[in-house]
Design a protein around this motif. Sequence first.
Motif, PDB file in Angstrom:
ATOM      1  N   PRO A   1      42.935 -23.332  51.357  1.00  0.00           N
ATOM      2  CA  PRO A   1      41.816 -24.223  51.014  1.00  0.00           C
ATOM      3  C   PRO A   1      42.333 -25.527  50.413  1.00  0.00           C
ATOM      4  N   VAL A   2      41.659 -26.628  50.745  1.00  0.00           N
ATOM      5  CA  VAL A   2      42.073 -27.948  50.267  1.00  0.00           C
ATOM      6  C   VAL A   2      41.733 -28.116  48.793  1.00  0.00           C
ATOM      7  N   GLN A   3      40.529 -27.698  48.394  1.00  0.00           N
ATOM      8  CA  GLN A   3      40.110 -27.808  46.998  1.00  0.00           C
ATOM      9  C   GLN A   3      39.569 -26.461  46.521  1.00  0.00           C
ATOM     10  N   PRO A   4      40.449 -25.507  46.238  1.00  0.00           N
ATOM     11  CA  PRO A   4      39.961 -24.222  45.753  1.00  0.00           C
ATOM     12  C   PRO A   4      39.366 -24.386  44.354  1.00  0.00           C
ATOM     13  N   LEU A   5      38.273 -23.680  44.109  1.00  0.00           N
ATOM     14  CA  LEU A   5      37.592 -23.805  42.825  1.00  0.00           C
ATOM     15  C   LEU A   5      37.444 -22.452  42.149  1.00  0.00           C
ATOM     16  N   CYS A   6      37.517 -22.461  40.829  1.00  0.00           N
ATOM     17  CA  CYS A   6      37.299 -21.243  40.051  1.00  0.00           C
ATOM     18  C   CYS A   6      35.818 -20.887  40.114  1.00  0.00           C
ATOM     19  N   GLN A   7      35.424 -19.867  39.397  1.00  0.00           N
ATOM     20  CA  GLN A   7      34.047 -19.371  39.459  1.00  0.00           C
ATOM     21  C   GLN A   7      33.005 -20.398  39.036  1.00  0.00           C
ATOM     22  N   TYR A   8      33.383 -21.439  38.304  1.00  0.00           N
ATOM     23  CA  TYR A   8      32.429 -22.435  37.821  1.00  0.00           C
ATOM     24  C   TYR A   8      32.170 -23.547  38.836  1.00  0.00           C
ATOM     25  N   GLY A   9      33.038 -23.692  39.822  1.00  0.00           N
ATOM     26  CA  GLY A   9      32.859 -24.742  40.825  1.00  0.00           C
ATOM     27  C   GLY A   9      32.875 -26.124  40.201  1.00  0.00           C
ATOM     28  N   TRP A  10      32.282 -27.096  40.917  1.00  0.00           N
ATOM     29  CA  TRP A  10      32.220 -28.461  40.398  1.00  0.00           C
ATOM     30  C   TRP A  10      31.048 -28.626  39.436  1.00  0.00           C
ATOM     31  N   GLU A  11      29.990 -27.872  39.633  1.00  0.00           N
ATOM     32  CA  GLU A  11      28.758 -28.087  38.870  1.00  0.00           C
ATOM     33  C   GLU A  11      28.674 -27.269  37.590  1.00  0.00           C
ATOM     34  N   GLY A  12      29.314 -26.102  37.550  1.00  0.00           N
ATOM     35  CA  GLY A  12      29.208 -25.225  36.382  1.00  0.00           C
ATOM     36  C   GLY A  12      29.931 -25.774  35.166  1.00  0.00           C
ATOM     37  N   GLU A  13      29.619 -25.214  34.022  1.00  0.00           N
ATOM     38  CA  GLU A  13      30.219 -25.615  32.750  1.00  0.00           C
ATOM     39  C   GLU A  13      31.528 -24.852  32.568  1.00  0.00           C
ATOM     40  N   CYS A  14      32.628 -25.392  33.070  1.00  0.00           N
ATOM     41  CA  CYS A  14      33.927 -24.725  32.997  1.00  0.00           C
ATOM     42  C   CYS A  14      34.539 -24.958  31.615  1.00  0.00           C
ATOM     43  N   PRO A  15      34.749 -23.897  30.822  1.00  0.00           N
ATOM     44  CA  PRO A  15      35.302 -24.081  29.479  1.00  0.00           C
ATOM     45  C   PRO A  15      36.728 -24.637  29.484  1.00  0.00           C
ATOM     46  N   ILE A  16      37.502 -24.295  30.492  1.00  0.00           N
ATOM     47  CA  ILE A  16      38.877 -24.796  30.557  1.00  0.00           C
ATOM     48  C   ILE A  16      38.881 -26.285  30.875  1.00  0.00           C
ATOM     49  N   ALA A  17      38.058 -26.694  31.848  1.00  0.00           N
ATOM     50  CA  ALA A  17      37.956 -28.122  32.179  1.00  0.00           C
ATOM     51  C   ALA A  17      37.409 -28.895  30.980  1.00  0.00           C
ATOM     52  N   LYS A  18      36.442 -28.308  30.286  1.00  0.00           N
ATOM     53  CA  LYS A  18      35.855 -28.974  29.120  1.00  0.00           C
ATOM     54  C   LYS A  18      36.896 -29.149  28.016  1.00  0.00           C
TER      55      LYS A  18
END
Length: 181
Positions: free
Chosen positions: A132-149
């Motif tokens: 996959p070109v842009q694999p995403l964790c369970q939060y995807g682009w729209e969810g509130e990802c605690p790690i990204a935050k």
Amino acid sequence: MKRDELLDLNDVLQHPGRKIAVDISTEFPEDSELILSRPLVGFIEAVSTGNMLLITGEFKAGVIVDCARCAEPIEVDVDFDIDEQFPVEGVPSSYNHQEYAKVVPEEPYPLFEENSLIVQNLIREDFIVALPVQPLCQYGWEGECPIAKSRKVEKLESTGAIRLEGLEKFVTPEPGGEPRP
């Protein structure tokens, strides 16, 4: 010379129409940048038309990749098909006992040793394309990802671009002096 990673296709090449099918289960070497969570399993079929060698197959595996948003390792399933054609030159020995057919691969990366397929090289090539070109964790682009935050990664609603806090000083200003948003 017989090696496990080589698949001898000489019989198929010397007898057009004859088919070989092989089940494969493999893992990439430890020094590979690909980290499998489950072995790569599937099959390869090969048949010669006389002037082309046709190789098809189906594979699946689990692989560990980095999330495109938060960069944490995640496991994704990868299913892919192989559908390759390689030119063959010469006359198959079943038609003329003075000559023989041989594969003439046109790839810069070695896929054959004489008439034997280097299985891992072919599978690896198609596997990389299937990642996959842009694999995403369970939060995807729209969810509130605690790690990204926690890393202060946010999506800019107006453009869909990603902004990392603190990188503004590295952005080249547009003509006129103001940094781009």
